[in-house]
Design a protein around this motif. Structure first.
Motif, PDB file in Angstrom:
ATOM      1  N   ALA A   1     -15.230   4.486   3.325  1.00 55.65           N
ATOM      2  CA  ALA A   1     -15.116   5.483   2.744  1.00 55.65           C
ATOM      3  C   ALA A   1     -13.580   6.233   2.697  1.00 55.65           C
ATOM      4  CB  ALA A   1     -15.932   6.656   2.755  1.00 55.65           C
ATOM      5  N   THR A   2     -12.566   5.997   2.460  1.00 51.37           N
ATOM      6  CA  THR A   2     -11.157   6.873   3.325  1.00 51.37           C
ATOM      7  C   THR A   2      -9.928   5.550   3.121  1.00 51.37           C
ATOM      8  OG1 THR A   2     -10.856   6.483   6.042  1.00 51.37           O
ATOM      9  CG2 THR A   2     -12.071   8.778   4.460  1.00 51.37           C
ATOM     10  N   PHE A   3     -10.885   3.979   3.070  1.00 50.61           N
ATOM     11  CA  PHE A   3      -9.605   3.048   3.033  1.00 50.61           C
ATOM     12  C   PHE A   3      -8.265   3.668   1.582  1.00 50.61           C
ATOM     13  CE2 PHE A   3     -12.735  -0.643   4.496  1.00 50.61           C
ATOM     14  CZ  PHE A   3     -12.259   0.026   5.331  1.00 50.61           C
ATOM     15  N   LYS A   4      -7.190   3.577   1.822  1.00 56.05           N
ATOM     16  CA  LYS A   4      -6.254   3.526   1.493  1.00 56.05           C
ATOM     17  C   LYS A   4      -5.413   2.705   1.682  1.00 56.05           C
ATOM     18  CE  LYS A   4      -3.494   7.088   3.953  1.00 56.05           C
ATOM     19  NZ  LYS A   4      -4.361   6.983   4.759  1.00 56.05           N
ATOM     20  N   VAL A   5      -4.591   1.726   0.321  1.00 57.54           N
ATOM     21  CA  VAL A   5      -3.729   0.674  -0.094  1.00 57.54           C
ATOM     22  C   VAL A   5      -2.635   0.981   1.903  1.00 57.54           C
ATOM     23  CG1 VAL A   5      -1.365  -0.379  -0.686  1.00 57.54           C
ATOM     24  CG2 VAL A   5      -3.412   0.064  -2.344  1.00 57.54           C
ATOM     25  N   GLY A   6      -2.062  -0.221   2.766  1.00 60.01           N
ATOM     26  CA  GLY A   6      -1.081   0.715   3.330  1.00 60.01           C
ATOM     27  C   GLY A   6      -1.908   0.694   5.529  1.00 60.01           C
ATOM     28  N   ASP A   7      -3.242   0.644   4.835  1.00 56.68           N
ATOM     29  CA  ASP A   7      -4.385   1.047   6.384  1.00 56.68           C
ATOM     30  C   ASP A   7      -4.573  -0.728   7.379  1.00 56.68           C
ATOM     31  OD1 ASP A   7      -4.728   3.695   5.817  1.00 56.68           O
ATOM     32  OD2 ASP A   7      -6.770   3.300   5.413  1.00 56.68           O
ATOM     33  N   THR A   8      -4.455  -0.454   7.555  1.00 55.12           N
ATOM     34  CA  THR A   8      -4.732  -1.435   8.914  1.00 55.12           C
ATOM     35  C   THR A   8      -5.945  -1.372   9.836  1.00 55.12           C
ATOM     36  OG1 THR A   8      -2.204  -1.384  10.387  1.00 55.12           O
ATOM     37  CG2 THR A   8      -3.609  -3.012  11.671  1.00 55.12           C
ATOM     38  N   VAL A   9      -6.930  -2.930   9.007  1.00 56.64           N
ATOM     39  CA  VAL A   9      -8.034  -3.196   9.088  1.00 56.64           C
ATOM     40  C   VAL A   9      -8.586  -3.759   9.963  1.00 56.64           C
ATOM     41  CG1 VAL A   9      -8.830  -1.608   6.887  1.00 56.64           C
ATOM     42  CG2 VAL A   9      -7.987  -4.095   7.469  1.00 56.64           C
ATOM     43  N   SER A  10      -9.718  -4.113  10.573  1.00 58.89           N
ATOM     44  CA  SER A  10     -10.661  -5.347  11.801  1.00 58.89           C
ATOM     45  C   SER A  10     -10.901  -5.873  10.474  1.00 58.89           C
ATOM     46  CB  SER A  10     -11.214  -4.572  12.522  1.00 58.89           C
ATOM     47  OG  SER A  10     -11.892  -6.264  13.443  1.00 58.89           O
ATOM     48  N   TYR A  11     -10.825  -6.987   9.994  1.00 57.21           N
ATOM     49  CA  TYR A  11     -11.323  -8.199   9.036  1.00 57.21           C
ATOM     50  C   TYR A  11     -12.581  -9.168  10.217  1.00 57.21           C
ATOM     51  CZ  TYR A  11      -7.556 -11.241   8.188  1.00 57.21           C
ATOM     52  OH  TYR A  11      -7.072 -11.671   8.456  1.00 57.21           O
ATOM     53  N   ARG A  12     -13.268  -9.267   9.629  1.00 64.03           N
ATOM     54  CA  ARG A  12     -14.664 -10.724   9.763  1.00 64.03           C
ATOM     55  C   ARG A  12     -14.269 -11.243   9.252  1.00 64.03           C
ATOM     56  NH1 ARG A  12     -19.744  -7.906   9.900  1.00 64.03           N
ATOM     57  NH2 ARG A  12     -18.355  -6.745   7.938  1.00 64.03           N
ATOM     58  N   VAL A  13     -14.122 -12.486   9.988  1.00 67.18           N
ATOM     59  CA  VAL A  13     -14.610 -14.428   8.460  1.00 67.18           C
ATOM     60  C   VAL A  13     -16.294 -14.951   8.758  1.00 67.18           C
ATOM     61  CG1 VAL A  13     -13.255 -16.141   7.815  1.00 67.18           C
ATOM     62  CG2 VAL A  13     -11.726 -14.277   8.572  1.00 67.18           C
ATOM     63  N   SER A  14     -16.622 -14.729   7.586  1.00 70.10           N
ATOM     64  CA  SER A  14     -17.704 -15.176   7.465  1.00 70.10           C
ATOM     65  C   SER A  14     -18.383 -16.689   8.505  1.00 70.10           C
ATOM     66  CB  SER A  14     -17.806 -15.586   6.188  1.00 70.10           C
ATOM     67  OG  SER A  14     -17.532 -16.480   6.071  1.00 70.10           O
TER      68      SER A  14
END
Length: 80
Positions: free
Chosen positions: A20-33
């Motif tokens: 809900a608070t994502f903004k450009v420049g944020d570091t995220v942990s993402y997954r790949v299917s």
């Protein structure tokens, strides 16, 4: 992620897990299917109502992955 760095140091990344608070420049942990939920680190380049665009980092400066908008975005393995 305590003790996950070299020599038992804390993880060097600060992640935003609140979609809900994502903004450009944020570091995220993402997954790949196609990668069994293995965590990757990326930077948000675009934030939309239903998806995000992630840069996987300096080793692939031109790569852009479309991910779901959730606490740990999911990228379709066909994009990698």
């Amino acid at each position: 992620m305590l003790g996950m760095g070299q020599g038992g140091d804390d993880c060097p990344f600060v992640f935003n897990f609140d979609a809900a608070t994502f903004k450009v420049g944020d570091t995220v942990s993402y997954r790949v299917s196609t990668m069994d939920d293995f965590p990757f680190v990326g930077t948000l380049l675009e934030v939309h109502a239903d998806h995000v665009v992630i840069s996987p980092g300096p080793t692939e400066p031109d790569a852009r992955y479309r991910g779901t908008r959730e606490s740990r975005p999911m990228v379709d393995g066909s994009e990698i």
